[in-house]
Design a protein around this motif. Structure first.
Motif, short mmCIF file in Angstrom:
data_model
loop_
_atom_site.label_atom_id
_atom_site.label_comp_id
_atom_site.label_asym_id
_atom_site.label_seq_id
_atom_site.Cartn_x
_atom_site.Cartn_y
_atom_site.Cartn_z
N PRO A 33 0.64 -1.20 0.04
CA PRO A 33 0.07 -0.03 0.05
C PRO A 33 0.74 1.07 0.12
O PRO A 33 1.94 1.41 0.68
CB PRO A 33 -0.83 -0.02 1.34
N LEU A 34 0.33 2.11 -0.91
CA LEU A 34 1.29 3.59 -0.79
C LEU A 34 1.33 4.16 0.65
O LEU A 34 2.15 4.72 0.77
CB LEU A 34 0.46 4.51 -1.70
N ALA A 35 0.36 3.96 1.21
CA ALA A 35 0.41 4.64 2.68
C ALA A 35 1.31 3.81 3.45
O ALA A 35 1.68 4.43 4.64
CB ALA A 35 -1.23 4.54 3.40
N SER A 427 4.95 1.79 -6.66
CA SER A 427 5.47 0.71 -7.57
C SER A 427 6.81 0.04 -7.14
O SER A 427 7.39 -0.73 -7.67
CB SER A 427 5.21 1.01 -9.01
N ILE A 428 7.39 0.42 -5.97
CA ILE A 428 8.41 0.16 -5.58
C ILE A 428 8.63 -1.33 -5.28
O ILE A 428 9.20 -2.06 -5.42
CB ILE A 428 9.15 1.17 -4.54
N PHE A 429 7.74 -1.53 -4.20
CA PHE A 429 7.78 -2.89 -3.41
C PHE A 429 6.44 -3.49 -3.72
O PHE A 429 5.25 -2.84 -3.85
CB PHE A 429 7.68 -2.72 -1.69
N VAL A 447 9.53 1.13 4.10
CA VAL A 447 8.37 0.46 3.89
C VAL A 447 7.92 -0.31 5.14
O VAL A 447 8.81 -0.97 5.72
CB VAL A 447 8.08 -0.07 2.59
N THR A 448 6.66 -0.43 5.82
CA THR A 448 6.49 -1.50 6.46
C THR A 448 5.48 -2.55 5.67
O THR A 448 4.75 -2.18 4.81
CB THR A 448 5.34 -0.72 7.44
N TRP A 449 5.47 -3.59 5.95
CA TRP A 449 5.10 -4.87 5.17
C TRP A 449 4.43 -5.76 6.18
O TRP A 449 4.96 -6.53 6.99
CB TRP A 449 6.30 -5.69 4.61
N ALA A 450 2.90 -5.66 6.11
CA ALA A 450 2.24 -6.23 7.23
C ALA A 450 2.23 -7.61 7.24
O ALA A 450 2.29 -8.18 8.28
CB ALA A 450 0.93 -5.77 6.99
N LYS A 451 2.07 -8.13 6.02
CA LYS A 451 2.20 -9.77 5.97
C LYS A 451 3.20 -10.37 6.75
O LYS A 451 3.16 -11.34 7.42
CB LYS A 451 2.10 -10.27 4.48
N ARG A 452 4.49 -9.78 6.69
CA ARG A 452 5.75 -10.24 7.44
C ARG A 452 5.79 -9.54 8.63
O ARG A 452 7.25 -9.76 9.54
CB ARG A 452 7.03 -10.17 6.31
N THR A 473 15.16 -3.99 8.77
CA THR A 473 15.14 -3.43 10.17
C THR A 473 14.48 -4.21 11.07
O THR A 473 14.52 -4.00 12.51
CB THR A 473 14.99 -1.80 10.21
N LYS A 474 13.25 -4.68 10.69
CA LYS A 474 12.35 -5.63 11.36
C LYS A 474 11.81 -6.55 10.77
O LYS A 474 11.29 -6.13 9.46
CB LYS A 474 11.26 -4.63 12.09
N VAL A 475 11.43 -7.70 11.17
CA VAL A 475 10.82 -8.78 10.32
C VAL A 475 10.56 -9.97 11.32
O VAL A 475 11.44 -10.39 12.11
CB VAL A 475 11.83 -9.48 9.15
N LYS A 476 9.45 -10.64 11.21
CA LYS A 476 9.08 -11.96 11.71
C LYS A 476 10.11 -12.91 10.81
O LYS A 476 9.70 -13.41 9.82
CB LYS A 476 7.60 -12.17 11.70
N ALA A 477 10.99 -13.50 11.66
CA ALA A 477 11.86 -14.60 10.98
C ALA A 477 11.18 -15.60 10.28
O ALA A 477 10.14 -16.21 10.69
CB ALA A 477 12.97 -15.08 12.06
#
Length: 783
Positions: A33-35, A427-429, A447-452, A473-477
């Motif tokens: 999402p752009l947001a 359209s970057i990610f 960017v924040t990536w909700a799925k992970r 910088t942050k991720v659910k392994a």
């Protein structure tokens, strides 16, 4: 042309690659999402901020002026000028609504959301006051010249009273195009944060136009659709998706222009001489309809259109069309003018590219996207003022003309400009249904990536530096693939590292794919060689441009305030790129030595030439060919000097003072500028007439035309005596040419002047004529 990697993306090869895909076979891809994306400092971030301030400067109440006036409500502010004071009024408000939504998403600016909600409330009030479901600002010019509420044309249309041209319907300028912009803006506000009133207003509009088209026969529907209707089919398809109401899907399928879309569905390229931007939104709409219905003809039309436009009708910067029209495929070199690359075309082509990518992810699609986004979109905004270009001219020495926030603009590309520069993070990610990440553009961003449950940072100075680094910088392994796009020009040369150590990615479908267990602190980097290369224009191997990675370079010809009046520079030699050397690599600046004629020039990023003149395409010569070219050039100069010496009078059409000096009168005739030359054309039912000085003796009337005109015929009269009937029909593609009309001596004997009159045949046009000259015949020449 964009090389084999892009040209290979057809429906057939896409299917074949999908079947062969192994490590990288993403399904159900969609952009993050752009947001969730925030741009880091770069030219893209600057563009968003400049555009945000531009949107703040615009007045919603001024854009709402006609909406209230024509609904019988008191306007709250004066109307803007330019197109907003013409019969196309209202189209800007639709673009503005979309730009407000995108800017709120991209930056979090709450004023953008407040303004959008305010506009929706105002539109709802105006719609309720009318009581028909219609709400709009477009005007209609009656036969007596008065401009009134444009809604009255739709009552006439429903009665079968239809007078439709390409851009005029019953006296209103592209009314359904304007209606589509309002549909799209309202749908974007509804989709942005669930504004139910926006959906209610757009459904009211939808019902109104449903009734209009229900009154028409199929033949009448096609007659109406002969006038530009934007992407109204896409809006109706989206309404169906939002509401589940089959009425709206039926309307989406009704809005189908058979003349343009049937050939594309059959994989036939008949685009030449069609207005370009009129067509692109129709194909976006067909793509949306395919998503709902699965009708393969719709998918075929959309993919085939994209293939043909990007591979055979586009310039090196990714834009297309000349004088707003598609030309014969693979004739780009014949159309390098000051009227190239309307910005709206590229804005819509990028939307279509994203849609096709959602069907079948392939890096080659984003090779095109990146090229057009970087070189055309980024050149179409002046970061100093926030103004936008209409055309992005590629003719050597042309200047870009940017809009202002004053009353002199609000053309279509102002509207698409305020949208496209609100969303550079969109359209970057990308992600797929299986939980993989795709990086399609190398633009610095967080960017924040909700799925992970992840937060990532993309750091890069690309395309000025080769390396881009993505940090978790942050991720659910967990284990999942990260795909980094490898442009076609870098195939086999990309280097990937993970946590600073060499990696062994799988290279597939235009990506370097690293599939591993990722944890917080991990980095993955890609280095792309930013080598100089040459690309030829489709159809002419010796009309070339120079690129560094994805970035088009241009020869810097100086500030726009100094008119370019020299010969076009050429590139001469056997190994052209060997003569280029970096002057400031961090800024993409190169010096040349010994290969530019008549003198060396500095090459710089094309898109950054905001207020400077450039040369982008060059004729390429060997040393021997250049010597012959010089001789031909000198011979042509001698011919022109001879005619000048024998001239009695010269008429520079399209220029104010010469037209006054020659007592020009006309009806339905307009000045034009093309390839640096002024001229004038005459539409059906009109004429142009002017005075030329004369003298006794045998004389020749000469007129200059462009050799690539579509078929047209007209008469030339001297003192009301027809001296010639001229037909133009692509006579000398790619160049101007002169036609001589010997005059009988009786026409001019004893006169000090004559009246020249040019009249188009019925349902035809005359010219454009780029100058008329009267000169004496050579002694002894037959007349």
């Amino acid at each position: 042309m964009f090389g084999a990697a892009v040209l290979a993306v057809t429906a057939q090869t896409g299917i074949a690659r999908a079947a062969a895909a192994g490590a990288f076979a993403p399904k159900g891809v969609k952009p993050l999402p752009l947001a969730s994306v925030r741009l880091r400092p770069s030219d893209y971030a600057t563009a968003v901020e400049v555009n945000r301030k531009y949107l703040h400067r615009l007045s919603p109440d001024r854009l709402l002026h006609n909406f209230r006036k024509y609904a019988g409500l008191e306007p709250k502010a004066p109307i803007y000028g330019g197109w907003e004071s013409d019969t196309i009024a209202g189209h800007t408000l639709g673009h503005y609504l979309t730009a407000l939504v995108l800017t709120w998403q991209q930056t979090g600016d709450v004023e953008m959301r407040r303004r959008a909600d305010y506009i929706v409330d105002e539109l709802a009030e105006a719609q309720a006051k009318r009581g028909t479901g219609y709400v709009g600002a477009l005007g209609r010019k009656r036969k007596d010249g008065t401009v009134v509420d444009g809604e009255e044309i739709f009552g006439e249309v429903m009665k079968g009273e239809i007078k439709s041209g390409g851009f005029d319907l019953n006296g209103s300028w592209s009314p359904l195009y304007t209606v589509h912009k309002l549909f799209a803006g309202l749908l974007d506000v509804h989709g942005g944060w669930g504004n139910k009133k926006a959906l209610s207003v757009v459904e009211g509009l939808g019902g109104y136009f449903e009734r209009v088209f229900a009154a028409l026969t199929p033949a009448q529907t096609q007659e109406v659709l002969g006038c530009e209707y934007g992407g109204l089919n896409e809006s109706y398809a989206e309404m169906h998706q939002r509401t589940g109401n089959p009425r709206w899907l039926k309307m989406a399928e009704t809005l189908y222009d058979t003349r343009v879309l049937d050939p594309l569905s059959n994989r036939e390229d008949k685009l030449a001489n069609f207005h370009a931007n009129t067509q692109v939104p129709k194909l976006i709409g067909l793509a949306r309809i395919y998503d709902i219905t699965g009708d393969e003809k719709r998918r075929t039309a959309a993919t085939f259109f994209w293939e043909r436009v990007t591979g055979h009708h586009s310039f090196v910067i990714g834009g297309n069309a000349d004088r707003e029209y598609f030309f014969t495929p693979d004739t780009v070199a014949d159309h390098i003018t000051e009227q190239t690359c309307e910005h709206c075309n590229t804005y819509n082509m990028l939307k279509l590219t994203r849609h096709l990518y959602g069907w079948q992810p392939d890096g080659a699609l984003f090779d095109y996207y990146e090229r057009a986004h970087l070189n055309h979109v980024m050149s179409a905004q002046d970061p100093a003022t926030g103004g936008f270009t209409y055309m992005t001219p590629l003719m050597t020495g042309s200047e870009r003309g940017y809009s202002t926030v004053d009353d002199d603009a609000f053309w279509c590309c102002v509207g698409s400009g305020m949208e496209v520069h609100a969303k550079h993070g969109e359209s970057i990610f990308w992600e797929d249904d299986a939980g993989g990440l795709i990086v399609n553009l190398y633009i610095p961003a967080d960017v924040t990536w909700a799925k992970r449950n992840a937060a990532l940072t993309l750091e890069t100075n690309y395309p000025f530096a080769p390396e881009s680094t993505l940090t978790f910088t942050k991720v659910k392994a967990g284990r999942f693939p990260v795909a980094l796009r490898v442009p076609g020009w870098a195939a086999g040369k990309a280097v990937v590292t993970v946590n600073g150590q060499p990696a062994q990615p799988v290279f597939e479908r235009g990506y370097a794919v690293v599939d591993r267990r990722w944890k917080a602190g991990d980095t993955v980097s890609i280095t792309l060689p930013l080598e100089l290369r040459i690309e030829s224009a489709p159809g002419d191997a010796n009309t070339i441009a120079v690129l560094s990675g994805p970035m088009v370079l241009a020869a810097d010809l100086g500030p726009k305030d100094v008119k370019w009046e020299q010969a076009d520079p050429a590139l001469v030699g056997a190994d052209l790129l060997a003569a280029f050397s970096p002057a400031d690599a961090a800024k993409g600046i190169f010096n040349t030595r010994g290969v530019v004629r008549p003198a060396d020039l500095q090459f710089v990023p094309f898109y950054r030439q905001y207020n400077r003149r450039s040369a982008t395409y060059f004729k390429r010569f060997s040393e021997s060919a250049w010597a012959a070219e010089e001789k031909a050039f000198l011979a042509e100069q001698a011919r022109l000097k001879d005619i000048a010496a024998r001239s009695v009078d010269v008429m520079f059409l399209g220029e104010m003072q010469p037209e006054r000096d020659h007592n020009l009168t006309s009806e339905i005739s307009y000045p034009v500028t093309y390839r640096g030359r002024q001229g004038r054309d005459v539409r059906s039912g009109g004429f142009v007439e002017f005075t030329l000085k004369t003298k006794d003796g045998p004389l020749i009337l000469q007129a200059t035309y462009w050799g690539g005109e579509r078929k047209r015929g007209f008469d030339i009269l001297v003192d009301n005596v027809k001296v010639a009937t001229q037909t133009l029909d692509n006579d000398k593609p790619g160049k101007f040419f002169d036609v001589e009309y010997p005059l009988a001596e009786a026409l001019t004997k004893g006169k000090k002047s004559v009246q020249v009159r040019i009249v188009p045949h019925d349902r035809s046009t005359a010219g454009p004529i780029f100058g008329v000259r009267l000169f004496t015949a050579k002694t002894g020449a037959a007349i």
